[in-house]
Design a protein around this motif. Structure first.
Motif, PDB file in Angstrom:
ATOM      1  N   ASP A  16      -8.509  -5.335  -8.374  1.00 48.35           N
ATOM      2  CA  ASP A  16      -7.427  -6.288  -8.080  1.00 48.35           C
ATOM      3  C   ASP A  16      -6.071  -5.676  -8.415  1.00 48.35           C
ATOM      4  O   ASP A  16      -5.129  -5.746  -7.629  1.00 48.35           O
ATOM      5  N   GLU A  17      -5.976  -5.083  -9.589  1.00 45.69           N
ATOM      6  CA  GLU A  17      -4.715  -4.496 -10.022  1.00 45.69           C
ATOM      7  C   GLU A  17      -4.317  -3.320  -9.131  1.00 45.69           C
ATOM      8  O   GLU A  17      -3.155  -3.194  -8.744  1.00 45.69           O
ATOM      9  N   ALA A  18      -5.275  -2.475  -8.787  1.00 46.20           N
ATOM     10  CA  ALA A  18      -4.975  -1.331  -7.916  1.00 46.20           C
ATOM     11  C   ALA A  18      -4.498  -1.811  -6.550  1.00 46.20           C
ATOM     12  O   ALA A  18      -3.549  -1.255  -5.981  1.00 46.20           O
ATOM     13  N   ILE A  19      -5.126  -2.850  -6.026  1.00 45.12           N
ATOM     14  CA  ILE A  19      -4.710  -3.405  -4.727  1.00 45.12           C
ATOM     15  C   ILE A  19      -3.301  -3.981  -4.837  1.00 45.12           C
ATOM     16  O   ILE A  19      -2.444  -3.726  -3.983  1.00 45.12           O
ATOM     17  N   ALA A  20      -3.053  -4.761  -5.873  1.00 54.59           N
ATOM     18  CA  ALA A  20      -1.734  -5.381  -6.045  1.00 54.59           C
ATOM     19  C   ALA A  20      -0.642  -4.326  -6.200  1.00 54.59           C
ATOM     20  O   ALA A  20       0.435  -4.432  -5.581  1.00 54.59           O
ATOM     21  N   ILE A  21      -0.896  -3.299  -6.988  1.00 55.11           N
ATOM     22  CA  ILE A  21       0.090  -2.236  -7.182  1.00 55.11           C
ATOM     23  C   ILE A  21       0.294  -1.467  -5.870  1.00 55.11           C
ATOM     24  O   ILE A  21       1.422  -1.133  -5.503  1.00 55.11           O
ATOM     25  N   GLN A  22      -0.796  -1.229  -5.147  1.00 55.26           N
ATOM     26  CA  GLN A  22      -0.669  -0.499  -3.883  1.00 55.26           C
ATOM     27  C   GLN A  22       0.141  -1.309  -2.868  1.00 55.26           C
ATOM     28  O   GLN A  22       0.928  -0.741  -2.121  1.00 55.26           O
ATOM     29  N   ARG A  23      -0.030  -2.622  -2.863  1.00 51.66           N
ATOM     30  CA  ARG A  23       0.798  -3.469  -1.991  1.00 51.66           C
ATOM     31  C   ARG A  23       2.270  -3.340  -2.364  1.00 51.66           C
ATOM     32  O   ARG A  23       3.140  -3.271  -1.496  1.00 51.66           O
ATOM     33  N   ALA A  24       2.544  -3.314  -3.665  1.00 47.41           N
ATOM     34  CA  ALA A  24       3.935  -3.159  -4.124  1.00 47.41           C
ATOM     35  C   ALA A  24       4.486  -1.800  -3.699  1.00 47.41           C
ATOM     36  O   ALA A  24       5.655  -1.699  -3.314  1.00 47.41           O
ATOM     37  N   ILE A  25       3.651  -0.769  -3.738  1.00 48.80           N
ATOM     38  CA  ILE A  25       4.077   0.562  -3.302  1.00 48.80           C
ATOM     39  C   ILE A  25       4.412   0.549  -1.818  1.00 48.80           C
ATOM     40  O   ILE A  25       5.460   1.050  -1.397  1.00 48.80           O
ATOM     41  N   VAL A  26       3.544  -0.040  -1.023  1.00 43.78           N
ATOM     42  CA  VAL A  26       3.777  -0.103   0.428  1.00 43.78           C
ATOM     43  C   VAL A  26       5.052  -0.894   0.726  1.00 43.78           C
ATOM     44  O   VAL A  26       5.875  -0.460   1.544  1.00 43.78           O
ATOM     45  N   ASP A  27       5.229  -2.015   0.057  1.00 49.67           N
ATOM     46  CA  ASP A  27       6.453  -2.809   0.252  1.00 49.67           C
ATOM     47  C   ASP A  27       7.693  -2.016  -0.144  1.00 49.67           C
ATOM     48  O   ASP A  27       8.708  -2.022   0.560  1.00 49.67           O
ATOM     49  N   ALA A  28       7.615  -1.324  -1.278  1.00 53.66           N
ATOM     50  CA  ALA A  28       8.757  -0.538  -1.762  1.00 53.66           C
ATOM     51  C   ALA A  28       9.071   0.610  -0.812  1.00 53.66           C
ATOM     52  O   ALA A  28      10.243   0.869  -0.506  1.00 53.66           O
ATOM     53  N   GLU A  29       8.039   1.290  -0.343  1.00 55.15           N
ATOM     54  CA  GLU A  29       8.260   2.401   0.580  1.00 55.15           C
ATOM     55  C   GLU A  29       8.840   1.914   1.905  1.00 55.15           C
ATOM     56  O   GLU A  29       9.672   2.599   2.506  1.00 55.15           O
ATOM     57  N   THR A  30       8.415   0.744   2.335  1.00 54.58           N
ATOM     58  CA  THR A  30       8.973   0.173   3.559  1.00 54.58           C
ATOM     59  C   THR A  30      10.467  -0.047   3.397  1.00 54.58           C
ATOM     60  O   THR A  30      11.267   0.323   4.255  1.00 54.58           O
ATOM     61  N   LYS A  31      10.852  -0.622   2.271  1.00 52.01           N
ATOM     62  CA  LYS A  31      12.269  -0.908   2.008  1.00 52.01           C
ATOM     63  C   LYS A  31      13.067   0.372   1.768  1.00 52.01           C
ATOM     64  O   LYS A  31      14.113   0.584   2.373  1.00 52.01           O
ATOM     65  N   LEU A  32      12.585   1.230   0.891  1.00 54.73           N
ATOM     66  CA  LEU A  32      13.323   2.453   0.564  1.00 54.73           C
ATOM     67  C   LEU A  32      13.328   3.455   1.720  1.00 54.73           C
ATOM     68  O   LEU A  32      14.270   4.235   1.850  1.00 54.73           O
ATOM     69  N   GLY A  33      12.298   3.424   2.533  1.00 50.10           N
ATOM     70  CA  GLY A  33      12.275   4.288   3.705  1.00 50.10           C
ATOM     71  C   GLY A  33      13.395   3.941   4.672  1.00 50.10           C
ATOM     72  O   GLY A  33      13.800   4.749   5.503  1.00 50.10           O
ATOM     73  N   ARG A  34      13.901   2.753   4.551  1.00 50.54           N
ATOM     74  CA  ARG A  34      15.015   2.286   5.385  1.00 50.54           C
ATOM     75  C   ARG A  34      16.352   2.403   4.653  1.00 50.54           C
ATOM     76  O   ARG A  34      17.353   2.768   5.244  1.00 50.54           O
ATOM     77  N   ASP A  35      16.373   2.129   3.350  1.00 53.68           N
ATOM     78  CA  ASP A  35      17.635   1.972   2.616  1.00 53.68           C
ATOM     79  C   ASP A  35      18.029   3.139   1.715  1.00 53.68           C
ATOM     80  O   ASP A  35      19.119   3.122   1.150  1.00 53.68           O
ATOM     81  N   HIS A  36      17.164   4.114   1.528  1.00 52.30           N
ATOM     82  CA  HIS A  36      17.496   5.216   0.613  1.00 52.30           C
ATOM     83  C   HIS A  36      18.682   6.001   1.176  1.00 52.30           C
ATOM     84  O   HIS A  36      18.762   6.223   2.379  1.00 52.30           O
ATOM     85  N   PRO A  37      19.621   6.428   0.331  1.00 50.89           N
ATOM     86  CA  PRO A  37      20.811   7.122   0.829  1.00 50.89           C
ATOM     87  C   PRO A  37      20.566   8.568   1.281  1.00 50.89           C
ATOM     88  O   PRO A  37      21.388   9.128   1.994  1.00 50.89           O
ATOM     89  N   ARG A  38      19.466   9.160   0.886  1.00 52.03           N
ATOM     90  CA  ARG A  38      19.195  10.554   1.262  1.00 52.03           C
ATOM     91  C   ARG A  38      18.198  10.599   2.415  1.00 52.03           C
ATOM     92  O   ARG A  38      17.085  10.085   2.301  1.00 52.03           O
TER      93      ARG A  38
END
Length: 174
Positions: A16-38
Motif C-alpha cells: 500500500d505504501e509503495a503504491i501510494a508513494i509511487q502515485r505521488a512520484i508520478v504526480d510530481a513528475e507530471t507537474k515538474l516535467g511541465r514546470d521545472h525551469p531547466r
C-alpha cells in the motif's frame, strides 16, 4: 495511532505504501516535467515518468492479490502533502522548483528503501514475481535518484551563483 501489523498484514501495508508513494512520484513528475525551469531536468523527469508509470501499474498488479490498493497512511500522506505543497509553486521561481525537486528526490529514495525491503520479503516468502519486480524497481529507483540528485546539485549551484555572477559583472562595469 495506527495498529501494529505483522505477517500478511505487514506485506499489504508495505505494498500500500509503495503504491501510494509511487502515485505521488508520478504526480510530481507530471507537474515538474511541465514546470521545472531547466529544460534538461524536464527531459530527465519526462523520461523517468514513463518508467515510473509502468512501475505504478506493476505495483498495483502485485498488490491486488494481497489486498493492497495504495491506501495512504502516515508516511505516504506526509510525503504526498509536502510534494503537493512544493510542486504548486515550482513554476514561480527556481528556488521553489529546487524545493519540489528535492522532495521528488526524497520520494525516490523512500522507494529505494521500500524496494529493498520488498526484495527481502519476497525472498523470505518465496514470491518470485514480487522479488523480480522489486529487484527491477530497486535498480531503476537508484538510477533515477542518482540522476535527479546530480541535476538538483546543478540547480543549487545555478541558484546560488546567480547573484554572485550578476554582482561581479556589475562591479566589473563600474
Amino acid at each position: 495511532m495506527s495498529e501494529a501489523k505483522t505477517g500478511d498484514a505487514f506485506i499489504t501495508h508495505e505494498l500500500d505504501e509503495a503504491i501510494a508513494i509511487q502515485r505521488a512520484i508520478v504526480d510530481a513528475e507530471t507537474k515538474l516535467g511541465r514546470d521545472h525551469p531547466r529544460a534538461d531536468v524536464k527531459k530527465l523527469i519526462k523520461d523517468t515518468l514513463e518508467t515510473d508509470r509502468k512501475f505504478l501499474a506493476r505495483l498495483e498488479k502485485l498488490g491486488r492479490p494481497k489486498g493492497a490498493t495504495g491506501k495512504v497512511e502516515e508516511v505516504a500522506e506526509s510525503l504526498e502533502q509536502l510534494m503537493t505543497q512544493t510542486a504548486e509553486n515550482a513554476a514561480e521561481a527556481k528556488s521553489e522548483a529546487y524545493e519540489a525537486h528535492a522532495v521528488l528526490l526524497n520520494l525516490k529514495r523512500k522507494q529505494q528503501d521500500s524496494a529493498a525491503a520488498m526484495v527481502r520479503i519476497a525472498r523470505a516468502v518465496k514470491d518470485d514475481e514480487m522479488r523480480d519486480a522489486a529487484i527491477e524497481f530497486e535498480r531503476e529507483s537508484k538510477s533515477s535518484a542518482r540522476e535527479l540528485a546530480a541535476a538538483l546539485a546543478e540547480l543549487a549551484v545555478e541558484i546560488a551563483t546567480t547573484n554572485v555572477r550578476t554582482s561581479r559583472a556589475q562591479a566589473a562595469r563600474a
